[in-house]
Scaffold this active site. Structure first.
Site, PDB file in Angstrom:
ATOM      1  N   LYS A 158       3.530   5.645  -8.729  1.00  0.00           N
ATOM      2  CA  LYS A 158       4.746   6.388  -8.385  1.00  0.00           C
ATOM      3  C   LYS A 158       4.390   7.867  -8.549  1.00  0.00           C
ATOM      4  O   LYS A 158       4.649   8.476  -9.591  1.00  0.00           O
ATOM      5  CB  LYS A 158       5.899   5.948  -9.290  1.00  0.00           C
TER       6      LYS A 158
HETATM    7  N1  PMP Z   1       9.812   1.579  -3.679  1.00  0.00           N
HETATM    8  C1  PMP Z   1       9.772   2.917  -3.742  1.00  0.00           C
HETATM    9  C2  PMP Z   1       8.936   3.661  -2.781  1.00  0.00           C
HETATM   10  C3  PMP Z   1      10.524   3.586  -4.714  1.00  0.00           C
HETATM   11  O1  PMP Z   1      10.499   4.913  -4.787  1.00  0.00           O
HETATM   12  C4  PMP Z   1      11.319   2.843  -5.612  1.00  0.00           C
HETATM   13  C5  PMP Z   1      12.167   3.557  -6.626  1.00  0.00           C
HETATM   14  N2  PMP Z   1      11.448   3.862  -7.787  1.00  0.00           N
HETATM   15  C6  PMP Z   1      11.314   1.449  -5.509  1.00  0.00           C
HETATM   16  C7  PMP Z   1      10.550   0.849  -4.531  1.00  0.00           C
HETATM   17  C8  PMP Z   1      12.094   0.607  -6.468  1.00  0.00           C
HETATM   18  O2  PMP Z   1      11.486   0.662  -7.741  1.00  0.00           O
HETATM   19  P1  PMP Z   1      12.323   0.506  -9.073  1.00  0.00           P
HETATM   20  O3  PMP Z   1      13.124  -0.727  -8.936  1.00  0.00           O
HETATM   21  O4  PMP Z   1      11.298   0.404 -10.139  1.00  0.00           O
HETATM   22  O5  PMP Z   1      13.171   1.715  -9.201  1.00  0.00           O
END
Ligand code: PMP
Length: 305
Positions: A158
Site C-alpha cells: 500500500k
Molecule cells: N484495494 C485498494 C487498491 C485499496 O486502496 C484498498 C483500501 N485500502 C483496498 C483494496 C481495501 O483494503 P482494506 O480493506 O484493507 O482497506
C-alpha cells in the site's frame, strides 16, 4: 463545500496542531511516490470507541515499507499508541485514521538515503462513496485503465505511488458519471476497484479475485471471508473474467473506506435485480454487527481506543 480539518495530528513522535505538520517541497516522497500508508476506521461500539483491526493494518504498513526498504523509526506499539492518541486529541470516536511513512528530505536521487518521516491523521468520515450508498448501492463501470502488471509495481504494497493507478480509475469513473471504477489486471481478468476489493455472488456463494490479480490484499476482504465462512456462506477465491460482472446475481465492493458498498449496475447493465441483494445484505449485517454487538468479535478485531 470548503474542507475543514481536525485540530491535531501526530507527526514524527508527537501530537501537533494540524497546520504545523508540514513537509519540504524537495521531500523524496513528493517527487517519487515513496510513501507507504494505511487507512483504518474506528467505530463507536457498546464498549466505547474501538479501532478495527488496528494491529493488522499496522503490520501491513511495515510489510509495505519492507518491500521498498523504507525504515520506519517507530515500533508497532508506538504507532498503535499514536493512532489512539490522535483520535483522543481530536475528540473523535467514529473516525478514519491515516498513518503514513514517507521518505523525507535528505537527497535528490532515486536511491538517496533519506530519513523516514511518519504521521498519523484522524478525522470523521461517513460513507466514502457518498451518502446513502451502503443502502442503495452504486453504478460502477469497467475502467479503460488496467492495473499494473505484477512484475512492474507490487500491488500488495500500500504505497503512495500505486495510487496514480487508483486516481486514473476513480477520476475516469466520476468524469463519466459513475460511482466508482473497476479495473482489469494486465492479464485481462478482473482485478479490483480503484480502492476496493470485489465480491461477486453466484448461487449464494461469494466469489472474489485472488491476490495474484494485481490487488491489495484487503483487510475488509479478509474480514468478510472469515465472517462468511464462520456463518456457513461459501467463499471461492478465483480468477474471474470481466463478463462475470454482468452475469453474477449480486456484486459489492469492500474496503476500509468503502466498507461494504453494493453495486447495482456495471457499464449500464443491471447486476441481478438491479438493486442490493440478500447475500450482500447478510454480509453487511455480519460486518456492521461487529460494531453494534450483533456479531460476536471472536477474533479480537476491535481494539479499544
Ligand atoms: N484495494 C485498494 C487498491 C485499496 O486502496 C484498498 C483500501 N485500502 C483496498 C483494496 C481495501 O483494503 P482494506 O480493506 O484493507 O482497506
Amino acid at each position: 463545500m470548503a474542507q475543514t480539518y481536525p485540530d491535531h495530528i501526530w507527526h514524527n513522535g508527537r501530537i501537533k496542531p494540524w497546520a504545523e505538520a508540514t513537509v519540504h517541497v524537495m521531500a523524496h516522497a513528493l517527487h517519487y511516490g515513496s510513501s507507504v500508508f494505511e487507512g483504518i476506521r474506528s467505530y463507536e461500539t457498546p464498549n466505547g470507541a474501538a479501532i478495527f483491526r488496528l494491529t493488522d493494518h499496522l503490520k501491513r504498513l511495515y510489510l509495505s515499507a519492507k518491500i521498498y526498504d523504507i525504515e520506519i523509526p517507530y515500533t508497532l506499539e508506538e504507532l498503535s499508541a499514536a493512532c489512539r492518541e490522535v483520535i483522543r486529541a481530536n475528540g473523535l470516536t467514529k473516525a478514519y485514521l491515516r498513518p503514513v511513512a514517507y521518505r523525507g528530505l535528505g537527497g535528490f536521487g532515486l536511491s538517496a538515503e533519506t530519513p523516514t518521516d511518519v504521521a498519523v491523521a484522524s478525522w470523521f468520515m461517513g460513507p466514502y462513496l457518498g451518502a446513502g450508498v451502503l443502502e442503495a448501492g452504486i453504478d460502477a463501470c469497467v475502467s479503460s485503465w488496467q492495473r499494473f502488471a505484477p512484475n512492474t509495481i507490487p500491488a500488495g504494497a500500500k504505497a503512495g505511488g500505486n495510487y496514480l493507478s487508483g486516481q486514473l480509475v476513480a477520476r475516469e469513473a466520476r468524469r463519466l458519471g459513475f460511482g466508482e471504477g473497476i479495473a482489469l489486471a494486465s492479464t485481462g481478468l478482473l482485478s479490483e476497484g480503484a480502492g476496493e476489493n470485489l465480491f461477486l455472488v453466484f448461487d449464494g456463494a461469494l466469489h472474489t479475485t485472488p491476490v495474484s490479480a494485481a490487488l491489495l490484499n484487503g483487510i475488509t476482504r479478509n474480514s468478510i471471508i472469515t465472517l462468511a465462512r464462520r456463518n456457513g456462506i461459501e467463499v471461492v477465491e478465483r480468477d474471474l473474467p470481466r463478463e462475470y460482472l454482468y452475469l453474477c446475481d449480486e456484486l459489492f465492493m469492500c474496503g476500509t473506506a468503502a466498507e461494504i458498498t453494493p453495486i447495482r449496475s456495471v457499464d449500464g447493465k443491471p447486476v441481478g435485480a438491479g438493486k442490493p441483494g440478500p447475500v450482500t445484505a447478510r454480509v453487511q449485517e455480519l460486518f456492521f454487527g461487529l460494531f453494534d454487538g450483533r456479531t460476536k468479535d471472536e477474533w479480537g478485531w476491535l481494539e479499544p481506543v
